[in-house]
Design an enzyme around this catalytic site. Structure first.
Site, PDB file in Angstrom:
ATOM      1  N   HIS A  93      -0.746   3.184  -0.532  1.00 31.37           N
ATOM      2  CA  HIS A  93      -1.471   2.570  -1.635  1.00 31.37           C
ATOM      3  C   HIS A  93      -2.238   3.622  -2.442  1.00 31.37           C
ATOM      4  O   HIS A  93      -2.978   4.411  -1.881  1.00 31.37           O
ATOM      5  CB  HIS A  93      -2.453   1.561  -1.009  1.00 31.37           C
ATOM      6  CG  HIS A  93      -3.134   0.675  -1.980  1.00 31.37           C
ATOM      7  ND1 HIS A  93      -2.466  -0.263  -2.734  1.00 31.37           N
ATOM      8  CD2 HIS A  93      -4.436   0.575  -2.324  1.00 31.37           C
ATOM      9  CE1 HIS A  93      -3.325  -0.910  -3.485  1.00 31.37           C
ATOM     10  NE2 HIS A  93      -4.529  -0.423  -3.267  1.00 31.37           N
ATOM     11  N   SER A 110      -4.289  -1.882  -8.341  1.00 31.49           N
ATOM     12  CA  SER A 110      -4.790  -2.749  -7.287  1.00 31.49           C
ATOM     13  C   SER A 110      -5.650  -3.879  -7.849  1.00 31.49           C
ATOM     14  O   SER A 110      -5.175  -4.631  -8.678  1.00 31.49           O
ATOM     15  CB  SER A 110      -5.534  -1.893  -6.263  1.00 31.49           C
ATOM     16  OG  SER A 110      -5.446  -2.496  -5.012  1.00 31.49           O
TER      17      SER A 110
HETATM   18  C1  GTR Z   1      -7.997  -4.412  -0.930  1.00 32.97           C
HETATM   19  C2  GTR Z   1      -7.624  -5.804  -1.337  1.00 32.97           C
HETATM   20  C3  GTR Z   1      -6.434  -5.760  -2.238  1.00 32.97           C
HETATM   21  C4  GTR Z   1      -6.550  -4.715  -3.317  1.00 32.97           C
HETATM   22  C5  GTR Z   1      -7.265  -3.453  -2.843  1.00 32.97           C
HETATM   23  C6  GTR Z   1      -7.754  -2.504  -3.941  1.00 32.97           C
HETATM   24  O1  GTR Z   1      -9.001  -4.337  -0.031  1.00 32.97           O
HETATM   25  O2  GTR Z   1      -7.355  -6.527  -0.181  1.00 32.97           O
HETATM   26  O3  GTR Z   1      -6.174  -7.032  -2.768  1.00 32.97           O
HETATM   27  O4  GTR Z   1      -7.147  -5.215  -4.435  1.00 32.97           O
HETATM   28  O5  GTR Z   1      -8.363  -3.738  -2.082  1.00 32.97           O
HETATM   29  O6  GTR Z   1      -8.256  -2.934  -4.978  1.00 32.97           O
HETATM   30  O7  GTR Z   1      -7.651  -1.297  -3.706  1.00 32.97           O
END
Ligand code: GTR
Length: 376
Positions: A358, A215
């Site tokens: 995610h 991420s």
């Molecule tokens: C979210 C962000 C993403 C990603 C994520 C993470 O809130 O919008 O771009 O980086 O965090 O790092 O888990």
């Protein structure tokens, strides 16, 4: 409210007009490795530096390493723990960052190394979290040295406190620049100092190194490798907007949303493209292209639409043209994203998408490690 503008409908994705990898700013067609490296790659690198991430400063006077006396740890039976303080001097300024390294006890020769940029809770550093985020035991058992550092030790992941690390301590002149160092770049700088440590370590085969980020750390890992050719493999797990995914698709998280929420990640110049991705003189497919011919790996998760899985695949697929046209390395990314029926791996490029949400999971790691075996 910005959130309501998020598009998850493929039929509403604008037609893709991506800037060319192979035509220079002066209109020269790029066909050779020499012209790619000296002309087009250099142009694209400068664009990312000024328009997206900001500069990662390379200058300092001295780096030194001190292994701290470490207490008992969880993996005593299989690994040696080195808790390393890396001290960096620049003129009168100095900074100390902490790196945690586990070396496999059973290794008979220098071990390949996997570095994780960790932006999660510090207590997860070096330990195996339930969902497999950082599977130290499994990696050690497969013969890897593992290393991780926490974002906090170079630039806190916070819109205000991000300067309380190398920015204030070493590179204060970067703070006011519109193309100056920000947090994603600072974490990359930390990864480079970890590599400085690996390079002088007898038990680490630094030329067999993989840089891993999930991420936000995946965004950082990609930019790091574009800056530092010492990484043999770069793995972006679900890095999405401002990382693996094409910005001009405006699918899921957009440039405006990310810039407004995370003001400390990207260069100030990136704000010019809020709601105006079509004006970007580059797109993220150019990032794997900058890393070529070193191995690049992207992974997505089916339900992680915020990160635009299709946009991640497309950017690697299109960027892989530099691998094939310039470096003669055939790209395995020939299927359309919709038709993928499993991981695609060559020894230079790899992609997988798994079911679910995610996260960096053991499933991601185990598929990625099959790729690593091909490369090393
Ligand atoms: C979210 C962000 C993403 C990603 C994520 C993470 O809130 O919008 O771009 O980086 O965090 O790092 O888990």
């Amino acid at each position: 409210m910005v959130q309501s503008q998020v598009n998850y409908d493929e039929s509403k994705v604008p037609p893709l007009h991506l800037p060319s990898l192979f035509v220079s700013e002066k209109g020269q067609v790029i066909e050779t490795q020499e012209d790619w490296e000296n002309i087009r790659r250099a142009e694209i690198f400068r664009l990312f530096e000024s328009e997206v991430y900001g500069e990662i400063p390379k200058d300092f006077d001295q780096v030194s390493f001190e292994i701290q006396e470490s207490s008992a740890h969880e993996f005593e039976e299989i690994a040696i723990l080195e808790e390393v303080d890396i001290s960096i001097q620049r003129g009168e300024n100095s900074h100390v960052m902490r790196l945690n390294v586990f070396l496999p006890k059973k290794a008979k020769k220098a071990s390949p190394v996997i570095l994780l940029i960790n932006h999660r809770a510090p207590e997860e550093d070096g330990s195996l979290s339930e969902e497999g985020y950082w599977p130290v035991v499994e990696l050690i058992e497969r013969g890897f040295a593992t290393a991780s550092f926490h974002a906090e030790t170079v630039a806190p992941d916070d819109t205000v406190r991000y300067v309380d690390g190398i920015l204030n301590n070493l590179y204060p002149e970067q703070i006011e620049k519109t193309d100056g160092l920000k947090a994603l770049g600072a974490w990359g700088w930390g990864a480079m100092r970890a590599m400085d440590y690996f390079e002088q370590h007898e038990s680490i085969a630094h030329e067999k190194s993989a840089l891993v980020g999930h991420s936000r750390s995946g965004k950082s890992a990609l930019w790091t490798s574009a800056n530092d050719p010492r990484w043999a493999i770069t793995y972006s797990n679900e890095s999405g907007c401002g990382g693996a995914a094409l910005s001009k698709r405006k699918f899921g998280e957009t440039v405006e949303i990310i810039n407004k929420r995370f003001t400390h990640w990207f260069s100030d110049n990136f704000n010019q493209y809020n709601g105006a991705e079509e004006n970007l003189p580059l797109d993220q497919h150019m990032l794997p292209a900058l890393i070529a011919p070193r191995a690049v790996y992207f992974a997505s998760a089916r339900d992680d639409e915020w990160a635009d899985p299709k946009g991640e695949y497309l950017s690697l697929q299109i960027g892989s043209q530099v691998f094939s046209k310039i470096y003669g390395k055939k790209s395995p990314l020939i299927s359309s994203w919709e038709e993928l029926d499993g991981p695609v791996h060559s020894k230079d490029l790899g992609y997988h998408i798994r079911e679910g949400e995610h996260g960096l999971t053991w499933e991601d790691w185990s598929i990625f490690l099959e790729f690593v075996e091909k490369v090393f």
